[in-house]
Scaffold this active site. Structure first.
Site, PDB file in Angstrom:
ATOM      1  N   LYS A  51       0.811  -1.217   0.000  1.00 59.71           N
ATOM      2  CA  LYS A  51       0.000   0.000   0.000  1.00 59.71           C
ATOM      3  C   LYS A  51       0.844   1.267   0.000  1.00 59.71           C
ATOM      4  O   LYS A  51       0.458   2.280  -0.596  1.00 59.71           O
ATOM      5  CB  LYS A  51      -0.948  -0.011   1.205  1.00 59.71           C
ATOM      6  CG  LYS A  51      -2.057  -1.050   1.124  1.00 59.71           C
ATOM      7  CD  LYS A  51      -2.995  -0.931   2.317  1.00 59.71           C
ATOM      8  CE  LYS A  51      -4.191  -1.858   2.161  1.00 59.71           C
ATOM      9  NZ  LYS A  51      -3.799  -3.279   2.168  1.00 59.71           N
ATOM     10  N   GLU A  93      -2.652   6.120   9.093  1.00 59.09           N
ATOM     11  CA  GLU A  93      -3.247   6.939   8.037  1.00 59.09           C
ATOM     12  C   GLU A  93      -4.354   7.812   8.611  1.00 59.09           C
ATOM     13  O   GLU A  93      -5.049   7.418   9.556  1.00 59.09           O
ATOM     14  CB  GLU A  93      -3.820   5.999   6.964  1.00 59.09           C
ATOM     15  CG  GLU A  93      -4.496   6.655   5.799  1.00 59.09           C
ATOM     16  CD  GLU A  93      -5.001   5.612   4.810  1.00 59.09           C
ATOM     17  OE1 GLU A  93      -4.237   5.236   3.905  1.00 59.09           O
ATOM     18  OE2 GLU A  93      -6.151   5.151   4.967  1.00 59.09           O
ATOM     19  N   HIS A  98     -15.388  -3.940   7.043  1.00 57.99           N
ATOM     20  CA  HIS A  98     -14.576  -3.399   5.956  1.00 57.99           C
ATOM     21  C   HIS A  98     -14.648  -4.256   4.696  1.00 57.99           C
ATOM     22  O   HIS A  98     -13.808  -4.111   3.805  1.00 57.99           O
ATOM     23  CB  HIS A  98     -13.110  -3.238   6.384  1.00 57.99           C
ATOM     24  CG  HIS A  98     -12.917  -2.391   7.602  1.00 57.99           C
ATOM     25  ND1 HIS A  98     -13.135  -1.022   7.615  1.00 57.99           N
ATOM     26  CD2 HIS A  98     -12.535  -2.719   8.865  1.00 57.99           C
ATOM     27  CE1 HIS A  98     -12.890  -0.548   8.823  1.00 57.99           C
ATOM     28  NE2 HIS A  98     -12.532  -1.554   9.604  1.00 57.99           N
ATOM     29  N   ARG A 135      -6.162  -7.590  -9.870  1.00 57.89           N
ATOM     30  CA  ARG A 135      -6.907  -8.816 -10.178  1.00 57.89           C
ATOM     31  C   ARG A 135      -8.309  -8.437 -10.633  1.00 57.89           C
ATOM     32  O   ARG A 135      -8.684  -7.266 -10.633  1.00 57.89           O
ATOM     33  CB  ARG A 135      -7.006  -9.696  -8.933  1.00 57.89           C
ATOM     34  CG  ARG A 135      -7.588  -8.965  -7.733  1.00 57.89           C
ATOM     35  CD  ARG A 135      -7.905  -9.864  -6.562  1.00 57.89           C
ATOM     36  NE  ARG A 135      -8.197  -9.149  -5.355  1.00 57.89           N
ATOM     37  CZ  ARG A 135      -9.351  -8.556  -5.069  1.00 57.89           C
ATOM     38  NH1 ARG A 135     -10.337  -8.588  -5.950  1.00 57.89           N
ATOM     39  NH2 ARG A 135      -9.532  -7.928  -3.920  1.00 57.89           N
TER      40      ARG A 135
END
Length: 505
Positions: A116, A200, A235, A293
């Site tokens: 990430k 974050e 999530h 993907r």
């Protein structure tokens, strides 16, 4: 074009890939674990090779066994589906070394985008806004303290590798931070073999909007529009729709161009999805990550565009250029998808296991079902509990949602608990109907996740009555022939291939 493709997956996505391979005239090979020996994907393929074992680690995550199966059956390409090894660069590289074409992006693109933090660097270089975050860190690092001091709370602790909500923790206070980082690091290490985490900024009440991209090997990249994925539990998405009710035409164009820029910056080839967080109030959006993907929710994009993304994946991997340009992409109507899970939504979404005594999905105009199960199948704890994906299309959003509501009300399942009652309450909820919702929808509407006994009882009573009515006929069909011992199977189960797998007649 390939002559034979091995599908290194299971369930509905494996069955989906096998179906399009048949349409394209390409031979298909399934692999299956011991619990999956009689599942649809194993029965539908031209060949099926057993992978000894029950767990994912023993079978669908076992790179040597899968490559051995591909070699034994003579496959010249491999499709990974999604999940399992689909975003594993070591697997993609091993396929190439074994002489197999991996139907997906290059290992180098996977490595760059699977991290990430590295993917954020690619987005920044492409001029795409990102959510402010720290570098990879450990609990107690000085850099974390400095970052937290600048931004304050709430914050998100996230795994540097992987996805699906694993290794993610929301932190509201400073005294929660170290514990959250340690917990997220342990979970990430167990799930992805990488314990790195980062911190974050938490975007309050965001919408989760993703953009589908497709790129060929000739340097041509386009986007196929967006999908709204804000209805989530833990999530993870459970309801998706396209187009997003939150996007204006101008914002849609900007986000599409940003997605293409990220893909081109990574040198990406094949199908991929760029995910964004959107602040619907300000119109600001932030790059979140790119999934290297095919996405679970790709059917709704296919529904509004009238194309087959798996076919495109295969053609691109074989060296063909994209047949369409950006100006050719013209979405029509609206589509919504619901993920059908074997889980109890009223008891913390705990997975449900058992035998599917009745599995009768609805049919009708505008409906599509992607399923990897069949009636009589045993649903085990070994794999993800998703049973199927139900898609409804309509010329407008109201029609599509109406078709979905009606279809969910007719979906008959006995033997396991499913989330169907919850899905029906979501798609009929006034806030969802207005299109003004965000990723906190279930949290802000707790009544949706409380037991709806009347709805559950009605669905159960209908399914039980239909099941009981079918039992005499089913019993008659199951009787043994007078000249054969009771309980024996068919006299001729069909030939077997040289790899020890089943070849269907």
């Amino acid at each position: 074009m390939f002559s034979k493709v091995l599908v290194a997956n299971r369930g509905e996505i494996a069955a989906r890939i096998i179906q399009i391979l048949r349409v394209m005239g390409i031979g298909s090979v399934a692999v299956y674990s011991e619990p999956d020996a009689t599942t649809p994907h194993a029965m539908q393929a031209d060949q099926a090779v057993p992978l000894a074992g029950q767990t994912a680690e023993e079978t669908y995550l076992n790179i040597p066994r899968i490559l051995e199966a591909a070699k034994a059956c003579g496959a010249d390409a491999l499709h990974p589906g999604y999940g399992f090894l689909s975003e594993n660069p070591m697997f993609a590289r091993a396929c190439g070394e074994a002489g197999l074409t991996f139907i997906g992006p290059s290992p180098e693109s996977m490595e760059a985008l699977g991290d990430k933090l590295r993917s954020k660097e690619i987005a920044i270089k492409a001029g795409v806004p990102v959510v402010p975050s720290s570098a990879a860190c450990l609990p107690g690092d000085a850099d974390v303290a400095e970052f937290v001091g600048e931004l304050g709370f709430p914050l998100l602790v996230k795994a540097a590798a992987g996805g699906g909500g694993r290794g993610m923790r929301l932190v509201h206070r400073h005294d929660e931070l170290n514990g959250a980082m340690e917990s997220a690091s342990r979970e990430s290490q167990a799930a992805f073999g990488d314990g790195r985490v980062f911190v974050e900024r938490y975007v309050t009440q965001p919408r989760h909007v993703e953009v589908q991209v497709m790129a060929d090997g000739q340097g041509h990249t386009i986007h196929l529009g967006e999908r709204e994925c804000s209805i989530q539990r833990r999530h993870q998405k459970i309801v998706e729709e396209t187009p997003s009710p939150a996007l204006t035409p101008e914002l849609r164009q900007r986000m599409g161009e940003a997605a293409v820029a990220v893909a081109e910056g990574a040198g990406y080839v094949n199908a991929g999805t760029v995910e964004f967080l959107l602040d619907a109030r300000s119109g600001e959006y932030y790059f979140l990550e790119m999934n290297a993907r095919l996405q679970v929710e790709h059917p709704i994009t296919e529904a509004v565009l009238g194309l087959d993304m798996v076919e495109w994946q295969v053609r691109i991997a074989s060296g063909e250029p994209l047949a369409l340009r950006q100006q050719d992409i013209d979405p029509r109507g609206h589509a919504v998808e619901c993920r059908i899970y074997a889980e109890d939504p009223y008891h913390d979404f705990v997975p449900s296991t058992g035998t599917l005594l009745r599995w009768r999905p609805p049919g009708g105009p505008g409906l599509r079902l992607d399923s990897g199960v069949s009636e009589g199948q045993e649903i085990t704890f070994h794999y993800d509990p998703m049973l199927a994906k139900l898609t409804a299309w309509g010329p407008d959003r109201t029609t599509a949602l109406g078709r979905m509501e009606e279809a969910l009300s007719r979906f008959q399942v006995l033997g396991v608990v499913t989330n169907i009652p919850l899905l029906r309450r979501v798609v009929t909820h006034p806030q969802f109907r207005t299109g003004e919702y965000d990723t906190g929808f279930l949290e802000w509407n707790p009544a949706v996740t409380r037991p709806a006994f009347t709805e559950q009882a009605r669905l159960l009573a209908r399914a039980v009555a239909a099941w009981a009515a079918d039992r005499p006929a089913a019993a008659g069909k199951g009787q043994a022939r007078p000249d054969s011992p009771a309980g024996t199977g068919p006299a001729n189960p069909g030939p077997w291939d040289s790899a020890g797998g089943r070849r269907l007649p």
